[in-house]
Design an enzyme around this catalytic site. Structure first.
Site, PDB file in Angstrom:
ATOM      1  N   GLU A  69       0.722  -1.235   0.051  1.00 27.58           N
ATOM      2  CA  GLU A  69       0.025  -0.167   0.237  1.00 27.58           C
ATOM      3  C   GLU A  69       0.833   1.157  -0.123  1.00 27.58           C
ATOM      4  O   GLU A  69       0.515   2.228   0.866  1.00 27.58           O
ATOM      5  CB  GLU A  69      -1.092   0.063   1.223  1.00 27.58           C
ATOM      6  CG  GLU A  69      -1.841  -1.141   1.145  1.00 27.58           C
ATOM      7  CD  GLU A  69      -3.048  -1.055   2.195  1.00 27.58           C
ATOM      8  OE1 GLU A  69      -2.932  -0.173   3.092  1.00 27.58           O
ATOM      9  OE2 GLU A  69      -4.062  -1.777   1.854  1.00 27.58           O
ATOM     10  N   GLU A 113      -6.886  -7.711  -1.517  1.00 21.72           N
ATOM     11  CA  GLU A 113      -7.464  -7.473  -0.338  1.00 21.72           C
ATOM     12  C   GLU A 113      -8.860  -7.287  -0.367  1.00 21.72           C
ATOM     13  O   GLU A 113      -9.133  -6.263  -0.328  1.00 21.72           O
ATOM     14  CB  GLU A 113      -6.693  -6.556   0.784  1.00 21.72           C
ATOM     15  CG  GLU A 113      -5.306  -6.766   1.268  1.00 21.72           C
ATOM     16  CD  GLU A 113      -4.674  -5.935   2.357  1.00 21.72           C
ATOM     17  OE1 GLU A 113      -5.626  -5.155   2.878  1.00 21.72           O
ATOM     18  OE2 GLU A 113      -3.426  -5.977   2.694  1.00 21.72           O
TER      19      GLU A 113
END
Ligand SMILES: *[C@@H]1O[C@H](CO)[C@@H](O)[C@H](O)[C@H]1NC(C)=O
Ligand SMILES: *[C@@H]1O[C@H](CO)[C@@H](O)[C@H](O)[C@H]1NC(C)=O
Ligand SMILES: *[C@@H]1O[C@H](CO)[C@@H](O)[C@H](O)[C@H]1NC(C)=O
Ligand SMILES: *[C@@H]1O[C@H](CO)[C@@H](O)[C@H](O)[C@H]1NC(C)=O
Length: 833
Positions: A188, A257
């Site tokens: 991320e 995710e």
């Protein structure tokens, strides 16, 4: 069905591994690559369903069962992070045993016939202490985390290479015959890159090149990183990812995710995500052309010991995942997703060989049709209306779509699955008390000093001093009060103010606790203000500052402070205000009980323990107990306690904090409409976490040692051991569509209720049954305005005394239609005994 792999001309085949090719048996085929549609494994495009299971968040004894349940749930891949701070607690000293036996975990996944997605990071966020970084990393001179910084890059490259080489030497990459088909570098990073600009871009590009240069022979991904340099694949994380388009047209659409809910924090409500919406989001992603979905988490598990990140991340990392924290199936989540995975797999031949054509079926309804030249056809019929169901016509056939749902038709005709029709039973879990404990106590010393205590001028940052070897740091100073202080006469006590960067603290004056304050997950900073009773002469001010997990996310979180940084002020003296900030302060790292190793059998047996006193702060308690019989998972019910830590046979159960009540909005939860982490919450006004998982494998049959360190002073006699068992089972399904009734299709299966008790148990009672418009959830159903009066009859007849039973959800079974024209459902609750 035989498949014809269609390799696109833009296929990027990652075969840049000379060494790999030499080892692999059929290097031309035995490789993992990708093209614009999907990952390509051994020459074949694959639709892959993956789930996150983090090895240190359970115990090795649980791994085979968790992996098997994942496989039974229709997963192809297990995804895990690699936990650097668990593996390299001291620079150059590695640990790969017990819960950190990464190789064993991967081998178990392989043995079960599943693939692995290894997210090396080594920054992992993960609500894990310091985002996975070892604390020593912060103290490398000149280091700055996750940017174009030489010391950081050297350490990151070292650890990444260490892991890759370990995987290679164990033969764990796919081309070696192992299960690893995919890796991840960084985590991320996109949002930081957006904020930081050039140095961040340079770092991201370095990280990608460093990773690719390790020649793993499998693709790398960077999640939430839209600039992922070639050949790294940029992937999406979120509650929904159907909007996502990879940065390059030759990269596949991957969802690393898919959040099954959200983490639990101390002081905030517990999030849940309805499975109807989760299934909807996955079906929506696949219908857009997505080919890889990973559930984060599939099993969340537990932040044992002091591994929780933070601050204020709870010990439970359940995540409302399909397999619960204890390793049990969470129903109907697990079962409904299993149905979804089966339906998607039936569509795989069409999905991998064609692009969707979207046809409008109404204002908020559309069909996505995958039709391949070789004759496969699969369709997804979506109703995006978040209020109403819809009747649509597709290829001349009528279909009924519940609100906010997608039906899957693997042959473009037959609905085998609808995301909102949950035909799977719900299991209502209960925590059954199995016993209490008989306690002894040991009083922690207030302001003890030991060999390691030291005195210096001014206030020190906490992690700088503790290096996070403990949550606890004592700050002690002295205040002289003269006989002429006016407050001694007029009774107006001085006011002490202590400002801290976090996360929690206790203030003692002359060894008496005068106050406890703590920050919150939104803001860890805190200020103590209160009147203090001081006597003439020297007074001792002792502040126990307590950290509750190091930050795991945020820009340069390595620079964030904890502890009493001041100012510390005393107001109301003759001189007005006395600033204590720049006095001499004495520091002691950790508790006396920690130095003595009281949590362990050896440490705790070295000294005399006493009776349990009335609610005193800073107390150690110990008790011996035998393992409860049976094999149900166990937990400690800590609901009567304040805050502290617990250990069993020396193993850290984790931080407990039932004294921190959850504040938030727990109003009703409807699966329809866009989900976010504040939508379906529980525990408002109650502890965020009441139960603490005790792995069975940590227990001996007899003589187990339970040690609790309680900061606030709660009575330990309220602690009990509980077993997690199935209390009641429920089903809550829509009636079968009239148009489908004469068809012998899988939808018939979807529109039957099945009730099933655990092995050895039988249905003893039907506590609720209503065919009509019932309301509520398992454990709290109620009749709606429409209710068939014979709703109980078929269950009383066919289910009582049975381990399992099935009933068709059609009006005739319940004595006729109680409200024609209304879409009805059946809700039933049964007790297994
Ligand atoms: C890299 O690892 C080697 C061997 O373990 C060690 O000697 C070296 O100090 C490490 N370098 C960094 C920057 O961590
Ligand atoms: C931490 O300690 C170092 C010296 O060991 C010092 O330079 C630094 O300022 C300290 N940081 C804080 C926030 O106190
Ligand atoms: C989250 O969902 C709730 C309920 O649907 C809504 O009120 C809130 O605005 C949403 N929050 C965000 C940040 O979207
Ligand atoms: C049961 O459901 C009703 C409404 O359907 C609600 O008002 C009540 O709070 C619920 N009770 C519990 C214990 O959840």
């Amino acid at each position: 069905m035989a498949l014809t792999p269609l390799m696109s001309s833009t296929a990027v085949v990652l075969m840049a591994f000379a060494a790999a090719a030499a080892v692999a048996l059929h290097p031309a085929v035995a490789a993992v690559s990708y093209d614009r549609k999907a990952l390509v494994i051994n020459g074949r495009r694959r639709i892959l369903i993956s789930g996150s299971i983090h090895y240190p968040r359970s115990v090795p004894e649980m791994w085979p069962d968790l992996i098997q349940k994942a496989k039974d749930g229709g997963l192809d891949v297990i995804q895990t992070y690699v936990f650097w701070n668990g593996h390299e607690p001291v620079p150059g000293q590695y640990y790969f045993e017990g819960r950190y036996d990464l190789v064993q975990f991967i081998k178990l996944v392989h043995r079960a016939g599943l693939y692995v997605h290894l997210r090396i990071g080594p920054y992992i966020c993960a609500e894990w202490n310091f985002g996975g970084f070892p604390v020593w990393l912060k103290y490398i001179p000149g280091i700055r985390f996750r940017t174009d910084n030489e010391p950081f890059k050297a350490a990151m490259a070292n650890f990444t290479a260490k892991i890759v080489n370990m995987m290679k030497s164990e033969g764990l990459f796919e081309w070696q015959g192992g299960p690893i088909i995919l890796s991840q570098i960084e985590n991320e990073f996109g949002p930081l890159e957006w904020d930081q600009g050039e140095p961040a871009k340079a770092y991201a590009s370095w990280a990608a090149n460093m990773a690719v240069g390790l020649n793993t022979g499998v693709p790398w991904v960077m999640c939430k990183e839209e600039d992922a340099p070639d050949p790294v694949i940029d992937t999406c994380n979120g509650f929904y990812c159907d909007y996502y388009t990879p940065s390059k047209p030759y990269k596949p659409m991957m969802w690393t995710e898919a959040w099954t809910a959200w983490y639990t924090g101390f002081g905030i409500p517990v999030p849940h995500r309805p499975v109807e919406d989760l299934a909807f989001s996955v079906a929506k992603f696949i219908q857009k052309g997505g080919s890889f979905v990973n559930y984060y988490m599939y099993h969340g598990g537990t932040n044992f010991g002091r591994t929780a990140g933070g601050p204020f991340i709870a010990t439970s990392y359940d995540y409302d995942a399909p397999i619960d924290e204890y390793g049990l199936l969470r129903q109907p989540k697990w079962g409904h997703l299993r149905g979804l995975h089966k339906a998607i797999k039936l569509c795989e031949p069409a999905l991998i060989s064609s692009d969707p054509v979207v046809i409008s079926l109404g204002n908020s309804q559309q069909a996505s049709v995958f039709r391949s030249s070789s004759g496969y056809c699969a369709a997804f019929l979506a109703n995006y209306d978040s209020e109403s169901s819809a009747r649509v016509t597709f290829n001349g056939v009528h279909y009924h779509l519940p609100p906010w749902s997608i039906s899957i038709l693997p042959d473009c005709k037959t609905t085998v699955f609808n995301t909102a029709r949950v035909g799977v039973q719900t299991s209502q879990m209960t925590m059954e008390r199995v016993g209490g404990f008989s306690w002894q106590s040991f009083n922690e010393e207030i302001t003890s000093s030991n060999d390691e205590s030291f005195t210096t001028v001014g206030l020190l940052e906490q992690i700088n001093v503790t290096r996070d070897n403990t949550d606890y740091l004592w700050y002690t100073t002295y205040v002289d009060i003269g006989q002429d202080e006016r407050f001694l006469q007029n009774g107006q006590s001085p006011v002490l103010t202590v400002m801290s960067a976090g996360h929690s603290l206790h203030v003692f004056i002359n060894r008496q606790l005068i106050g406890t304050v703590y920050g919150s997950i939104e803001d860890p900073k805190l200020t103590y203000t209160g009147n203090v009773n001081l006597w003439v002469g020297s007074n001792t001010i002792s502040i126990l500052s307590v950290s509750v997990g190091l930050p795991n996310v945020g820009e340069h979180f390595e620079t964030w402070n904890a502890g009493v940084l001041g100012p510390v002020m005393l107001n109301g003296l003759n001189e007005g205000r006395r600033d204590l900030t720049w006095q001499k302060w004495t520091y002691q790292v950790g508790l006396k009980g920690e130095t003595l190793g009281l949590h362990s059998l050896s440490g705790s047996s070295l000294l005399e323990w006493g009776e349990v006193p009335q609610e005193q702060p800073l107390m150690w308690y110990k008790a011996f107990f035998n393992a409860p019989d049976g094999d149900e998972p166990l937990a400690l019910d800590m609901s009567n306690m304040g805050k502290g830590q617990a250990w069993i046979n020396g193993q850290g159960i984790g931080r407990y904090w039932p004294g921190y009540k959850a504040y938030g909005d727990c109003s009703d939860c409807d699966y329809r409409g866009t989900y976010n982490e504040t939508k379906c919450q529980t525990n408002c006004g109650e502890p965020s976490q009441r139960w603490y998982h005790v792995p069975r494998s940590w227990l001996n049959p007899t003589g187990n040692l339970l040690v609790v360190f309680e900061e606030w002073g709660s009575d330990p006699t309220g602690i009990s051991m509980v077993k997690r068992t199935i209390g009641s089972v429920c089903a809550n399904v829509f009636e079968m569509q009239p148009s489908m009734r004469n068809w012998h299709t899988k939808e018939n299966e979807n529109s039957k209720v099945h009730l099933l008790c655990d092995f050895g148990k039988k249905i003893t009672k039907i506590t609720f049954a209503s065919f009509g418009t019932p309301r509520g959830v398992c454990g709290n159903f109620s009749e709606g305005s429409c209710h068939a009066h014979k709703s109980y009859d078929p269950f009383e007849k066919k289910c009582i005394g049975q381990q399992r039973c099935s009933i068709s959800v059609v009006p005739e079974v319940f004595g006729g239609d109680p409200c024609p024209g209304t879409m009805k459902r059946l809700a039933v609750e049964a007790i297994c005994g």
